[in-house]
Design a protein around this motif. Structure first.
Motif, PDB file in Angstrom:
ATOM      1  N   ALA A 319       0.821  -1.216   0.000  1.00 42.82           N
ATOM      2  CA  ALA A 319       0.000   0.000   0.000  1.00 42.82           C
ATOM      3  C   ALA A 319       0.852   1.261   0.000  1.00 42.82           C
ATOM      4  CB  ALA A 319      -0.926  -0.007   1.217  1.00 42.82           C
ATOM      5  N   GLY A 320       2.167   1.115   0.139  1.00 42.54           N
ATOM      6  CA  GLY A 320       3.064   2.262   0.115  1.00 42.54           C
ATOM      7  C   GLY A 320       3.418   2.808   1.481  1.00 42.54           C
ATOM      8  N   ALA A 321       3.080   2.079   2.532  1.00 42.09           N
ATOM      9  CA  ALA A 321       3.325   2.581   3.882  1.00 42.09           C
ATOM     10  C   ALA A 321       4.740   2.330   4.372  1.00 42.09           C
ATOM     11  CB  ALA A 321       2.335   1.943   4.864  1.00 42.09           C
ATOM     12  N   LEU A 322       5.443   1.367   3.764  1.00 38.12           N
ATOM     13  CA  LEU A 322       6.784   1.008   4.209  1.00 38.12           C
ATOM     14  C   LEU A 322       7.768   1.220   3.068  1.00 38.12           C
ATOM     15  CD1 LEU A 322       5.928  -2.296   6.124  1.00 38.12           C
ATOM     16  CD2 LEU A 322       6.127   0.021   7.052  1.00 38.12           C
ATOM     17  N   PHE A 323       8.997   1.601   3.430  1.00 38.52           N
ATOM     18  CA  PHE A 323      10.018   1.946   2.436  1.00 38.52           C
ATOM     19  C   PHE A 323      10.869   0.728   2.116  1.00 38.52           C
ATOM     20  CE2 PHE A 323      14.158   3.455   1.061  1.00 38.52           C
ATOM     21  CZ  PHE A 323      13.817   4.422   0.121  1.00 38.52           C
ATOM     22  N   GLY A 324      10.998   0.442   0.835  1.00 41.11           N
ATOM     23  CA  GLY A 324      11.847  -0.668   0.413  1.00 41.11           C
ATOM     24  C   GLY A 324      11.431  -1.166  -0.951  1.00 41.11           C
ATOM     25  N   ARG A 325      12.413  -1.592  -1.753  1.00 42.80           N
ATOM     26  CA  ARG A 325      12.110  -2.143  -3.075  1.00 42.80           C
ATOM     27  C   ARG A 325      11.496  -3.521  -2.965  1.00 42.80           C
ATOM     28  NH1 ARG A 325      18.085  -1.149  -5.202  1.00 42.80           N
ATOM     29  NH2 ARG A 325      18.356  -1.722  -3.009  1.00 42.80           N
ATOM     30  N   THR A 326      11.773  -4.216  -1.866  1.00 41.66           N
ATOM     31  CA  THR A 326      11.196  -5.537  -1.621  1.00 41.66           C
ATOM     32  C   THR A 326      10.623  -5.556  -0.212  1.00 41.66           C
ATOM     33  OG1 THR A 326      13.240  -6.450  -0.702  1.00 41.66           O
ATOM     34  CG2 THR A 326      12.932  -6.609  -3.103  1.00 41.66           C
ATOM     35  N   ALA A 327       9.792  -6.551   0.044  1.00 41.11           N
ATOM     36  CA  ALA A 327       9.221  -6.695   1.382  1.00 41.11           C
ATOM     37  C   ALA A 327      10.318  -6.926   2.417  1.00 41.11           C
ATOM     38  CB  ALA A 327       8.217  -7.851   1.403  1.00 41.11           C
ATOM     39  N   GLU A 328      11.382  -7.632   2.008  1.00 44.30           N
ATOM     40  CA  GLU A 328      12.474  -7.907   2.945  1.00 44.30           C
ATOM     41  C   GLU A 328      13.188  -6.629   3.375  1.00 44.30           C
ATOM     42  OE1 GLU A 328      11.903  -9.525   0.153  1.00 44.30           O
ATOM     43  OE2 GLU A 328      11.217 -11.436   1.004  1.00 44.30           O
ATOM     44  N   GLU A 329      13.219  -5.622   2.499  1.00 45.46           N
ATOM     45  CA  GLU A 329      13.831  -4.348   2.858  1.00 45.46           C
ATOM     46  C   GLU A 329      12.892  -3.494   3.714  1.00 45.46           C
ATOM     47  OE1 GLU A 329      14.926  -2.376  -0.723  1.00 45.46           O
ATOM     48  OE2 GLU A 329      16.613  -3.710  -1.157  1.00 45.46           O
ATOM     49  N   ALA A 330      11.600  -3.747   3.617  1.00 44.59           N
ATOM     50  CA  ALA A 330      10.610  -2.902   4.270  1.00 44.59           C
ATOM     51  C   ALA A 330      10.308  -3.317   5.704  1.00 44.59           C
ATOM     52  CB  ALA A 330       9.314  -2.900   3.460  1.00 44.59           C
ATOM     53  N   PHE A 331      10.450  -4.601   6.003  1.00 41.80           N
ATOM     54  CA  PHE A 331      10.130  -5.070   7.369  1.00 41.80           C
ATOM     55  C   PHE A 331      10.763  -6.435   7.600  1.00 41.80           C
ATOM     56  CE2 PHE A 331       6.781  -6.927   4.756  1.00 41.80           C
ATOM     57  CZ  PHE A 331       6.696  -8.220   5.246  1.00 41.80           C
ATOM     58  N   TYR A 332      10.796  -6.826   8.866  1.00 40.47           N
ATOM     59  CA  TYR A 332      11.182  -8.203   9.198  1.00 40.47           C
ATOM     60  C   TYR A 332      10.326  -8.688  10.360  1.00 40.47           C
ATOM     61  CZ  TYR A 332      13.845  -6.687  13.345  1.00 40.47           C
ATOM     62  OH  TYR A 332      14.210  -6.168  14.563  1.00 40.47           O
ATOM     63  N   VAL A 333      10.156 -10.004  10.420  1.00 42.87           N
ATOM     64  CA  VAL A 333       9.403 -10.650  11.499  1.00 42.87           C
ATOM     65  C   VAL A 333      10.272 -11.771  12.046  1.00 42.87           C
ATOM     66  CG1 VAL A 333       7.305 -11.884  12.161  1.00 42.87           C
ATOM     67  CG2 VAL A 333       7.215 -10.143  10.349  1.00 42.87           C
ATOM     68  N   LYS A 334      10.516 -11.735  13.328  1.00 47.15           N
ATOM     69  CA  LYS A 334      11.368 -12.745  13.960  1.00 47.15           C
ATOM     70  C   LYS A 334      10.629 -13.390  15.115  1.00 47.15           C
ATOM     71  CE  LYS A 334      15.793 -13.313  16.400  1.00 47.15           C
ATOM     72  NZ  LYS A 334      17.017 -12.636  16.916  1.00 47.15           N
ATOM     73  N   ILE A 335      10.556 -14.715  15.095  1.00 44.25           N
ATOM     74  CA  ILE A 335      10.001 -15.477  16.213  1.00 44.25           C
ATOM     75  C   ILE A 335      10.719 -16.822  16.246  1.00 44.25           C
ATOM     76  CG2 ILE A 335       8.026 -16.066  14.723  1.00 44.25           C
ATOM     77  CD1 ILE A 335       6.410 -16.526  17.293  1.00 44.25           C
ATOM     78  N   ASP A 336      11.623 -16.966  17.209  1.00 40.57           N
ATOM     79  CA  ASP A 336      12.456 -18.163  17.252  1.00 40.57           C
ATOM     80  C   ASP A 336      12.834 -18.470  18.698  1.00 40.57           C
ATOM     81  OD1 ASP A 336      14.322 -16.217  17.902  1.00 40.57           O
ATOM     82  OD2 ASP A 336      15.301 -16.250  15.938  1.00 40.57           O
ATOM     83  N   GLU A 337      13.714 -19.470  18.846  1.00 42.81           N
ATOM     84  CA  GLU A 337      14.095 -19.898  20.193  1.00 42.81           C
ATOM     85  C   GLU A 337      14.968 -18.862  20.896  1.00 42.81           C
ATOM     86  OE1 GLU A 337      15.343 -23.856  20.950  1.00 42.81           O
ATOM     87  OE2 GLU A 337      14.277 -24.689  19.227  1.00 42.81           O
ATOM     88  N   GLU A 338      15.654 -18.027  20.133  1.00 36.94           N
ATOM     89  CA  GLU A 338      16.436 -16.968  20.767  1.00 36.94           C
ATOM     90  C   GLU A 338      15.530 -16.008  21.536  1.00 36.94           C
ATOM     91  OE1 GLU A 338      19.507 -13.313  19.597  1.00 36.94           O
ATOM     92  OE2 GLU A 338      18.749 -14.664  18.048  1.00 36.94           O
TER      93      GLU A 338
END
Length: 381
Positions: A319-338
């Motif tokens: 929708a244009g709310a996040l900056f980045g040429r790809t989704a990976e540049e625009a945000f990240y989601v982390k959920i792990d054992e760390e």
């Protein structure tokens, strides 16, 4: 899982409900607090009442009555594109804290106004309420000079008392002039009113047309015929650096919102749209991930949460709310054992780390103008 009818041994297909996509939370429902003109015997003070248009407000609370600010603000909200508003009537500002407490039960509120009130001690209470709730934003009126001059000293004093780290509010100035509805039809007059209700409507309109990520600025203030004071670029530059949003008129044009600063001392939260975007994302996640509560806390749940959040944020990026040429540049989601070691899991907790790269407004567009002779270029300072 629903009860399954006993049948002959074999394989059967049964439909079940799974975690669906996260629906975006609403961002344009306002709450306006103030004194109304209706019969006190028929009004419950401190109780939020939902109205959907100006006619329903008149039916519930009566019409205009000088010098009340609330009726003008409500009409300005709907005139500028607002569609839903909670009205919280109070007799005076001694009822403000009770009104704000009542609004904690209205989870769809995203904008809070205190029309006409410029005492920063009361405005701070509204900002603190918004920060505590985390899903709403305060739209506040700038202080007028007692001598009705363009002196901004009272405004600067007010601003100093409102600055916070996290920026859950914004200040708008000057006040606007609109048609006086109580003046005779054959003798029209103008009345000066607080801008916050109109600005809340502008936010609702901008959200619906462009999205909450678009700064609610460079927008016409419908119903405003003029401004109480007219700023030049130098004067606005001073106010803008103080995080005070100006209303401006330009040659041949109507009054417009010409600022997008939040009352934040932290540059990360400098802009209104960034704070409101993060509030929108947070509220959407809180509403959209309730299915995960009480599910087994294992890697299957983590993967389901990661997929659901990633799908939602991908839509936000598209929708244009996040900056980045790809989704990976625009945000990240982390959920792990760390993030979720055994001691955390034993407490029944799941931690999800999310990083966003929000787009910020092009507040200053710089044009580098030069002369070109075919081979060389001369820049103008």
């Amino acid at each position: 899982m629903t009860e399954f009818e006993t049948r002959a041994p074999g394989i059967y297909l049964q439909e079940i409900e799974t975690a669906g996509p996260i629906a975006g939370a609403g961002t344009s429902t306002a709450a306006l607090i103030g004194t109304v003109a209706g019969d006190p015997a028929n009004i419950v003070l401190g109780k939020p009442v939902l109205v959907t248009n100006w006619t329903s407000y008149l039916r519930e609370f009566g019409g205009f009555s000088k010098p009340l600010s609330l009726p003008y603000a409500v009409r300005g909200f709907f005139e500028n594109g607002g569609t839903l508003a909670y009205i919280v009537p109070v007799s005076d500002m001694s009822g403000l804290e009770s009104a704000l407490e009542a609004l904690t039960h209205n989870l769809d509120v995203s904008i809070v106004c205190l029309p006409g009130q410029t005492d920063f001690a009361n405005q701070v209470k509204v900002i603190n309420h918004c920060e505590a709730m985390g899903d709403r934003f305060a739209v506040l009126d700038g202080a007028r000079n007692p001598d009705n001059t363009a002196d901004t000293e009272p405004l600067r004093t007010q601003r100093d008392g409102l600055m916070t780290e996290r920026g859950f509010g914004a200040l708008y100035w000057p006040w606007i002039r609109i048609n006086d509805t109580e003046a005779p039809a054959n003798s029209p007059e103008q009345v000066t009113v607080a801008p916050s209700g109109h600005i809340a409507g502008v936010m609702a309109r901008s959200d619906n047309q462009r999205g909450v990520h678009k700064a609610p600025a460079n927008e016409v203030v419908r119903g405003a015929l003029n401004l109480e004071h007219h700023l030049n670029d130098a004067e606005q530059g001073v106010l803008n650096n103080l995080n005070i949003n100006a209303l401006r008129t330009f040659p041949g044009g109507p009054p417009m919102v010409w600022g997008a600063r939040a009352l934040s001392s932290n540059t990360a939260w400098r802009y209104v749209n960034v704070r409101r975007l993060v509030a929108y994302v947070s509220d959407s996640l809180l509403q959209g991930l309730r299915w995960a509560v009480f599910e087994p806390n294992n890697t299957a749940l983590w993967k389901a949460l990661e997929r659901t959040v990633t799908e939602f944020l991908t839509r936000v990026w598209q929708a244009g709310a996040l900056f980045g040429r790809t989704a990976e540049e625009a945000f990240y989601v982390k959920i792990d054992e760390e993030l979720n070691p055994a001691p955390v899991r034993e407490l029944g907790q799941v931690f999800i780390e999310i990083g966003l790269a929000p787009t910020r407004p092009a507040e200053q567009v710089v044009i580098q103008l030069g002369l070109w002779s075919g081979g060389g270029r001369v820049n103008e300072a």
